[in-house]
Scaffold this active site. Structure first.
Site, PDB file in Angstrom:
ATOM      1  N   GLU A 108     -11.638  -0.076  -2.911  1.00 32.72           N
ATOM      2  CA  GLU A 108     -10.792   0.501  -1.868  1.00 32.72           C
ATOM      3  C   GLU A 108      -9.671   1.294  -2.528  1.00 32.72           C
ATOM      4  OE1 GLU A 108      -9.242  -2.834   0.322  1.00 32.72           O
ATOM      5  OE2 GLU A 108      -8.033  -3.556  -1.350  1.00 32.72           O
ATOM      6  N   ASP A 165       0.826  -1.213   0.000  1.00 34.08           N
ATOM      7  CA  ASP A 165       0.000   0.000   0.000  1.00 34.08           C
ATOM      8  C   ASP A 165       0.861   1.265   0.000  1.00 34.08           C
ATOM      9  OD1 ASP A 165      -2.059  -1.937   0.522  1.00 34.08           O
ATOM     10  OD2 ASP A 165      -1.632  -1.751   2.655  1.00 34.08           O
TER      11      ASP A 165
END
Length: 362
Positions: free
Chosen positions: A262, A52
């Site tokens: 997301e 991420d």
């Protein structure tokens, strides 16, 4: 006068051939995926697992704020319990392709008063001499909230605020500062990110573990809120980020190749706002373009095809007139919860659309 050959000159051809053979035998083969594909890029670091990656340029250097993957021995499930991250480490580099420094722990979940576990994908921002680290984690009741910590250094250590941001929920904060000076946080994630449990305005533990399973209705929307002047609170209630199709109609819940799942990330180029995100269960990075930071954003296409591994979560940053995509895969571990951050150049077509990137070489 002719020189007589010595033992050294007589054996020189043999030594050259032997040396070449040794060099060839010790050359490492190019890494390949389990199905034999060659990777487009290699991991930024190999000593730890990071995912991420939220990249920013501060003081002429690239800083990457990733989640720090660890192996907690938890089996994979749809709610992401296997992602048991408990601290943050910052990466930095002077230039793309240069050496990457892994900095000491920036903050641990034990130093976040309101949090209990799972420090997931963070983001960072800078304003007036202070660096801000935005951190999603479960609170003491198991509900995901988003908190903030501050430091005078981009690499920390960071000190957390005592409480999460008021009105925050779900995961994946991404803070975008516009050319006007205003900053906005984009956030949200379905399934383990709990966004579906907030669809009626308050937390509903019985709302389901994945999405709303309403494929013929508008998909769940990510959220956006303008930040307060001190960057520690929302200046307004969060509102929906609407992603629409070519006809201006909201994308439907059943449109899994295009709808939001997301990993929101916003950037601005040539006066246009690019809202980028992950489609989750179909494993694409996608983007939509709008005329202001609130949207609506017209779905435009995919940025990155599926990587090795389940998740896709990214960031996009400009450095010295070139654009870069940061993403992750499971090259080093072959396990979905142990990921490695990578980067590759992002290019645009003359009309402002993004050229699709294949994470594997042709």
């Amino acid at each position: 006068m002719r020189l007589r050959p010595t033992a050294l000159t007589a054996t020189l051809p043999f030594l050259l051939v032997a040396g070449l053979a040794l060099a060839q035998s010790t050359t490492k083969p190019e890494p390949r995926s389990p199905d034999g594909k060659r990777y487009l890029a290699q991991p930024l670091v190999t000593k730890i697992y990071v995912a991420d990656p939220s990249a920013h340029v501060f003081n002429g250097k690239i800083y990457v704020y990733p989640s720090h993957d660890v192996d907690a021995g938890i089996p994979d499930d749809d709610l992401g319990n296997q992602y048991a991250m408990h601290d943050y480490r910052v990466l930095s580099m002077d230039r793309p392709g240069g050496p990457v420094t892994i900095h000491p722990v920036a903050i641990d979940v034990k130093q976040i008063p309101w949090a209990s576990k799972q420090t997931w994908a963070p983001d960072a921002a800078y304003k007036n001499g202070t660096y801000y680290l935005y951190m999603p984690a479960r609170d003491k009741q198991g509900v995901f909230r988003i908190g903030v910590a501050t430091s005078k250094s981009p690499t920390g250590p960071f000190k957390a605020e005592a409480q999460p941001i008021r009105g925050s929920y779900s995961i994946d904060p991404a803070v975008f500062t516009d050319t006007t000076g205003e900053s906005y946080m984009y956030f949200g994630g379905i399934w383990g990110g709990q966004l579906q449990r907030w669809s009626k305005g308050s937390f509903d533990p019985n709302a389901g573990d994945t999405d709303l399973k309403q494929d013929d209705r508008p998909a769940l929307s990510p959220k956006v809120a303008r930040m307060s002047a001190d960057m520690k609170q929302f200046a307004e209630p969060p509102r929906d980020v609407q992603i629409v199709d070519e006809a201006g109609k909201p994308l439907l819940g059943g449109d899994h190749d295009r709808r939001f799942f997301e990993a929101a990330w916003m950037f601005k180029r040539a006066g246009k706002y690019y809202f980028t995100y992950s489609t989750g269960d179909t494993h694409f990075l996608a983007y939509a373009i709008g005329d202001n930071p609130y949207g609506p954003f017209r779905y435009t296409g995919h940025i990155l095809s599926p990587v090795q591994g389940w998740t896709s979560h990214h960031s996009i940053v400009q450095f010295q007139n070139r654009w870069w995509l940061f993403y992750h895969d499971t090259q080093l571990s072959n396990k979905n919860h142990l990921r490695s951050a990578k980067m590759t150049e992002l290019t645009f077509n003359p009309d402002g659309t993004i050229r699709l990137i294949d994470p594997f070489k042709k």
